[in-house]
Design a protein around this motif. Sequence first.
Motif, PDB file in Angstrom:
ATOM      1  N   ASP B 150       0.800  -1.224   0.000  1.00 26.41           N
ATOM      2  CA  ASP B 150       0.000   0.000   0.000  1.00 26.41           C
ATOM      3  C   ASP B 150       0.836   1.279   0.000  1.00 26.41           C
ATOM      4  OD1 ASP B 150      -2.382  -1.382   0.065  1.00 26.41           O
ATOM      5  OD2 ASP B 150      -2.309  -1.587   2.238  1.00 26.41           O
ATOM      6  N   GLY B 151       2.153   1.144  -0.076  1.00 24.88           N
ATOM      7  CA  GLY B 151       3.011   2.321   0.040  1.00 24.88           C
ATOM      8  C   GLY B 151       3.294   2.999  -1.283  1.00 24.88           C
ATOM      9  N   PRO B 152       4.139   4.033  -1.245  1.00 24.07           N
ATOM     10  CA  PRO B 152       4.477   4.771  -2.465  1.00 24.07           C
ATOM     11  C   PRO B 152       5.268   3.914  -3.451  1.00 24.07           C
ATOM     12  CG  PRO B 152       5.163   5.966  -0.484  1.00 24.07           C
ATOM     13  CD  PRO B 152       4.785   4.606  -0.043  1.00 24.07           C
ATOM     14  N   ARG B 248      -6.100   2.743   0.542  1.00 22.13           N
ATOM     15  CA  ARG B 248      -5.755   2.209   1.863  1.00 22.13           C
ATOM     16  C   ARG B 248      -4.500   2.872   2.446  1.00 22.13           C
ATOM     17  NH1 ARG B 248      -5.811  -2.458   5.256  1.00 22.13           N
ATOM     18  NH2 ARG B 248      -3.594  -2.877   5.164  1.00 22.13           N
ATOM     19  N   GLY B 249      -3.491   2.976   1.630  1.00 19.79           N
ATOM     20  CA  GLY B 249      -2.229   3.521   2.139  1.00 19.79           C
ATOM     21  C   GLY B 249      -2.232   5.032   2.222  1.00 19.79           C
ATOM     22  N   PHE B 250      -2.715   5.670   1.196  1.00 19.71           N
ATOM     23  CA  PHE B 250      -2.617   7.127   1.110  1.00 19.71           C
ATOM     24  C   PHE B 250      -3.547   7.824   2.099  1.00 19.71           C
ATOM     25  CE2 PHE B 250      -4.239  11.038  -1.089  1.00 19.71           C
ATOM     26  CZ  PHE B 250      -3.123  11.825  -0.862  1.00 19.71           C
ATOM     27  N   ALA B 252      -4.715   7.027   4.874  1.00 18.94           N
ATOM     28  CA  ALA B 252      -4.322   6.956   6.288  1.00 18.94           C
ATOM     29  C   ALA B 252      -3.305   8.035   6.633  1.00 18.94           C
ATOM     30  CB  ALA B 252      -3.737   5.585   6.588  1.00 18.94           C
ATOM     31  N   GLU B 253      -2.609   8.538   5.647  1.00 18.47           N
ATOM     32  CA  GLU B 253      -1.538   9.501   5.934  1.00 18.47           C
ATOM     33  C   GLU B 253      -1.972  10.949   5.763  1.00 18.47           C
ATOM     34  OE1 GLU B 253       2.134   8.582   3.959  1.00 18.47           O
ATOM     35  OE2 GLU B 253       1.945   6.464   4.428  1.00 18.47           O
ATOM     36  N   VAL B 254      -3.203  11.146   5.324  1.00 22.32           N
ATOM     37  CA  VAL B 254      -3.659  12.521   5.107  1.00 22.32           C
ATOM     38  C   VAL B 254      -4.188  13.078   6.421  1.00 22.32           C
ATOM     39  CG1 VAL B 254      -5.235  14.000   3.809  1.00 22.32           C
ATOM     40  CG2 VAL B 254      -4.237  11.983   2.730  1.00 22.32           C
ATOM     41  N   ALA B 255      -3.545  14.136   6.899  1.00 25.53           N
ATOM     42  CA  ALA B 255      -3.960  14.727   8.169  1.00 25.53           C
ATOM     43  C   ALA B 255      -5.218  15.548   7.950  1.00 25.53           C
ATOM     44  CB  ALA B 255      -2.850  15.606   8.717  1.00 25.53           C
ATOM     45  N   PHE B 265       4.245  17.815   2.327  1.00 25.20           N
ATOM     46  CA  PHE B 265       5.018  16.753   2.983  1.00 25.20           C
ATOM     47  C   PHE B 265       4.777  15.427   2.265  1.00 25.20           C
ATOM     48  CE2 PHE B 265       4.846  13.210   5.988  1.00 25.20           C
ATOM     49  CZ  PHE B 265       6.169  13.178   6.402  1.00 25.20           C
ATOM     50  N   ARG B 269       7.010  12.331  -0.266  1.00 25.14           N
ATOM     51  CA  ARG B 269       6.986  10.910   0.061  1.00 25.14           C
ATOM     52  C   ARG B 269       6.354  10.067  -1.037  1.00 25.14           C
ATOM     53  NH1 ARG B 269       6.535   6.656   3.365  1.00 25.14           N
ATOM     54  NH2 ARG B 269       4.454   5.827   3.653  1.00 25.14           N
ATOM     55  N   TRP B 270       5.239  10.544  -1.590  1.00 29.17           N
ATOM     56  CA  TRP B 270       4.499   9.741  -2.559  1.00 29.17           C
ATOM     57  C   TRP B 270       4.900  10.040  -3.999  1.00 29.17           C
ATOM     58  CZ3 TRP B 270       1.140   5.750  -1.408  1.00 29.17           C
ATOM     59  CH2 TRP B 270       0.852   5.574  -0.059  1.00 29.17           C
TER      60      TRP B 270
END
Lengths: 211, 406
Positions: B150-152, B248-250, B252-255, B265, B269-270
């Motif tokens: 699910d990562g970049p 799923r991955g992205f 979760a990282e969005v504040a 930021f 990363r992506w």
Amino acid sequence: MEGKEKIGKILSESIPRELLLSFEHFYPAALEKAILIGKGSDSGHRASVVGHNRHFALNEALMHALDECGIKRNPLRGNAILVGSVGIASVARVHMNHGKWDNSRRSKAKLKLCEPNRDVAALVQLDWLDPPTSDVQAITVFLVTEGDGTESSPAGVYLAVPDDNMDLRNPVFVEHLSIFMARYQQSQDVADRASPVLKAGVKRNEQSDQS
Amino acid sequence: MTRSIENFEPERLEQALAARGFSAVELAARIGTASTTISRWRNKAQFPSGDMLEKLAAELRVSPEWLTRPLYQGPARPYFRGSIAQMKADRALLGARLHWLDEVAQQLEQYVDYPIVNVPSISASRLNEITDADIEQAAEACRSLWGLKDGPVADVLLLLENAGVIVAREETGTPRIEGLSSWNRTGRPLVLLCADKGNAYRSRFDAAHELGHLVLHRNIEAPADAAAHKLMESQAHRFAGAFLLPSRGFSAEVASPVTLQGLLFLKKRWGVSVGAMIMRLVALGMIGDSDYLRLIKLRSAKWGNKQEPNDSDREPETPRLLRRTVDLLEQEGVVTADALSSLFGLSPRDVESLLGLPFGFLSLPKADVLELVLKRRDASLDVQAVASLEGRTGTVLSFEKPRGRP
């Protein structure tokens, strides 16, 4: 690997990503609920009413998140601190106002909960006479919701690991939840298979050798 | 009078005219003939003489022999990334270059095996059969097939080439069209990316967009009408977002709340621009219309529409498969680099560009190699040099401090 990175790795290996996602899902409603109750109160003690209710509502949010992930916890009871245990990590929560975090050492129970963080603190606060143990056996992490209790400034969530004195002013590890999430999925290196293979039967050009 | 060349191939002339962006009138003026003569060559009503063929070839920067080769059956009509309203000439130029890329890759494939084609495709035969859910699923299936979690994604072009896609990235002078793709007659996918903008983030998205066409539209012909083209583009766009920023991955990282600073930021990363991330958040339903407007307005006001901060902190990804093929063939003594230009019938610069070879590798003359001979230093010279300074005195010049200054 730096001490902070080591702690991040320990946490991401111990705490399932789903727990953090669940808590992230439940906590805004908890804060909203507390604010809503406070609205019906007199302005003289509204902040206290909101704070009091926030404690219960956030405890419930953490309880739901822990239960959703099947993580063992102590029963929810009055003012007691709710703690989930997963792997070597104990997960609790605390709420802080914006600005410098303080007021965290008042709770004896929290101080007790932080005692195992002595080993993990040593990874960051190096002591030449007492080198850190390579094998951390236990770690206590707090999900810190940070907000001023008003609707105008939404609260953020941090993962914070204080030292064994519960010093949240200078935590040994602190990271915003969205940044911490990146630890679960590192940028994936791609295996390089983009190479051609000489067909069987293709022969060297003798002329090119002579040139 | 020289004989006319009867195996002259008018389709080759058409292709070269498109690739060079010449009109028949312009070409006629360049080679000193009437435009009607060019028309007669194009219609096979007449054949050029040997002299004229030489002149034609020189102006079009191809070999005369190339203009007589039987026409290679190129790839299917490509999908263009960009508006269908873009200049017809630009699309013809890129179409011709994609055709050349295919032909060059096929010629090299006589000697080597490329990675086996491993690009999934869905079976939809009409654009309106494809739903958003299908696109999300297709992107997820593609990631899963290629072993991505699910990562970049670290390198999109490498993923494409691993899966047997022939990729070229070149400056084409047509910055309004970002890329194009197609499947060739042997079932191998081709992607041509335009490097004119030199922006790594956009280029990664362009590559993922072209992958979207290959996966979603394999059984659908590139449309000629603007509405269908727009729909096809939006589907490829959604695919690119889903492929580079999996829900799923992205998500979760969005504040929350979403801010430009937070997205900056994540950009690093992506490897995806803030603009594309905002579009993805809309597609995922994570932000509503008002948040979308707020972010887009703020983005335009702070950075403008053309660029974003940190655009230059990542080098554009480059293709490697064809370059490696040349290296291998040269190393094995099958083909020498110098012979490539005549093998393909194209100019050295074209070959460099299509095969991803360094600029000047073929097109610049090789520097003369001088053999340096080590000579023993003559110690008596040092003595002479020291002796020549003896007996001389230097003059010391004093500088006055300027007045009025501290």
